[in-house]
Scaffold this active site. Sequence first.
Site, PDB file in Angstrom:
ATOM      1  N   GLU A 290       0.705  -0.978   0.064  1.00 26.89           N
ATOM      2  CA  GLU A 290       0.047  -0.190   0.169  1.00 26.89           C
ATOM      3  C   GLU A 290       0.734   1.209  -0.042  1.00 26.89           C
ATOM      4  OE1 GLU A 290      -2.837  -0.449  -0.971  1.00 26.89           O
ATOM      5  OE2 GLU A 290      -2.984  -2.533  -0.196  1.00 26.89           O
TER       6      GLU A 290
ATOM      7  N   HIS B  89       2.074   2.139  -3.426  1.00 21.28           N
ATOM      8  CA  HIS B  89       1.168   2.562  -4.318  1.00 21.28           C
ATOM      9  C   HIS B  89       1.464   4.385  -4.256  1.00 21.28           C
ATOM     10  CE1 HIS B  89      -1.185  -0.164  -6.404  1.00 21.28           C
ATOM     11  NE2 HIS B  89      -1.941  -0.831  -4.913  1.00 21.28           N
TER      12      HIS B  89
ATOM     13  N   HIS C 213      -5.302  -6.290 -11.347  1.00 18.29           N
ATOM     14  CA  HIS C 213      -4.685  -7.211 -10.186  1.00 18.29           C
ATOM     15  C   HIS C 213      -4.257  -8.512 -11.018  1.00 18.29           C
ATOM     16  CE1 HIS C 213      -7.136  -4.605  -7.720  1.00 18.29           C
ATOM     17  NE2 HIS C 213      -6.126  -4.825  -6.862  1.00 18.29           N
TER      18      HIS C 213
END
Length: 715
Positions: A362, A365, A447
């Site tokens: 995360e 990102h 994904h």
Amino acid sequence: MNRKTALAAAVAAALTLGTVAVASSQSPALASGTTANGAGFQAMTSVGRAAVLEQAEKDAKGLAKSLGLGPDERLLPKDVLVDNDGARHVRYDRTYRGLPVVGGDLVVHYGKNGKVTSTTWAHEGAIKVAGVTPKLTGKDATATAVRSAKHVKQARTTHLDTSQLVVWAVGKVPVLAYRNTVTGAGEAGADSREAVLVDAASGAVLDQYEVNQTISGTGNGVNVGQVSIETSQGGSGYTLTDALHGSTIVYDSYNSPQSNPAQNARTFSKSTNTWGNGSTSSRESAAVDASYGLAKTWDFYKNTFNRSGIRNDGRGAPAYVHVDNQLLNAFYDDSCFCMSFGDGSSQNGNTPLTALDVSGHEMSHGVTAATANLNYSGESGGLNEATSDIFGTMVEFYANNSTDPGDYYIGEKLRMGNGYLRRMDNPAADGSSLSCYSSRAGQVDVHYSSGIANHFFYLTAEGTGAKTIGGLPHNGTPCNGDSFNGIGKDKAAAIWYRALSTYMTSTTNYSSARTATLQAAADLYGSNSQERYIVSKAWAAVSLGTALPDPGGNQSPTPTPTSSPTGNPNPGNALTNGNFEQGATGWTQSANDITNSTQQQAHGGSWYAWMMGYGSAASETLSQSSVAVPAGSPRLTFWLKVTTQESGSTAYDTLKVSANGQTLATYSNANASSGYVQKTVDLSAFAGQSVNLQFTGQEDAYLSTVFLIDDVSVG
């Protein structure tokens, strides 16, 4: 949220070192024990970085003019990286008459002498649109977005959703558009958000993608064991404020909705400095995992790439645990510069999603948003997700935590049926992800298309064959049956990071990612290095491009070129530069059709010819003269990809192939294809002659058709 100054953070760090329980297995050193090379970049202080960006802002107007941008365009410096030899790479966003240009970013590369050496574009050249007054109202655009949303169900707008006028420059011809967000049930939960780009003139949907870049809707509950975490002391107690890592604060969201995790949030605070009990019975346990994981991610980027935090400015992003109810997800949101972690659901035994590799995923990102800002749709979206998987995995190796040893499985500590979320060594093992590149990579969920880059990275690092890593079985199976050794994960990560931060842009696709990593490998290890060779081998092993010659000398000697009437250096092809890899050499073009733009994909290499795609009446020609057609049964072969907004079998937009003015073949919007298709044209009537070969594109006044041409040969 208020953030402490660097001075206050330093004082707080000197006061306390919060301890859950010190585990002797923990070490701040790189797991591999190797010296980090920073991917070739100098370490920069926040003050030094700000000074370089300030100078870049002063230079922006003159730079825009020198790059050929129009008077309505403005460059806004976003980031800067300085090589060890003093060369600079300055990343800019772009505006047009004050409107953000989506796909307008670029990186300007300066040599150590301060002169511009090259520019990497998301959309090359000046932006031109008819005007900035929309025909469609914002209300109508929002209604279209709600009707058209495909990533969320029962789409609606909330007070958090927006409608913003932008210039959409992802296509060949920039258009005025609305960027809308809508809310509904999706992968990120009941309040997932989706961005929908709507043409401000026609109302056509241009693109749509998830706003929250997630770990794909699954749980990652990990007990990181006994670890040390950084806290701060204030008043009569302690808080989970990590002063050593940009004053990162972990909050208890108290089940605030994922659309606003700060709504009910409170700080974790207590009079003692021991946190959690290793189980979900204490709300602190998930916070310990998150604090530890984010700190390790920060340290990985700092000690490996000289990067200080997500935006390389030394500031930490707030994190929220216990978000929403039964939230089987974790995500980074650039709009709030924050990270959110759900508590999982009955599907994974209500295990909090605070895994070590999830934290790394995360936070990465955010790094991607601060650098290349890869669009979260199509092939660039797959690269975005893969980047987080790659660096989330590297964080796991870096942490060297005995409870969760490094491996190339994503979310392997999940309490899920197959034992993992994704596998980098064999992405297709989950039944959905792509291990090998194909023309449909841009049409599948990001994904799943991420598997191509994940597979490439694994093969680059570890090579082919079966092995056990972190106690788990791995098997690097190539798509082409090749066999080779890897260069090691640290070198592979350095190449990927340099490619991401220096050469990728928002519209980078898989073909241009290959080009970017090859250039990064050349920068770091040399253009004739074994590292660069293995990078090319790994891309070929996932069905993208061909491997470079082995610099070790095992390849067959390159034959001496034979002469031809056109001076062609490629025996067997009467055309000069038929693959366009030398740019426009040998060709005459009425427009700048020959390009290496990352907005489209080449069939082979990086260059190709992009004809038409205007959506209005237009024509273009691409030709080569004095082509010596051989005797016998000669033929013209080339690869063609046709994409169109037209429908039906009527030929509205055409591409004609001619020799000496005689039309030999015609293709149209009716020949639309998902990928490149090889075409063959008989040249027997011109055997032994010298001809002028020409491609002519013609488009009517409505809707666009794009003709991509590559690898043209006459023989």
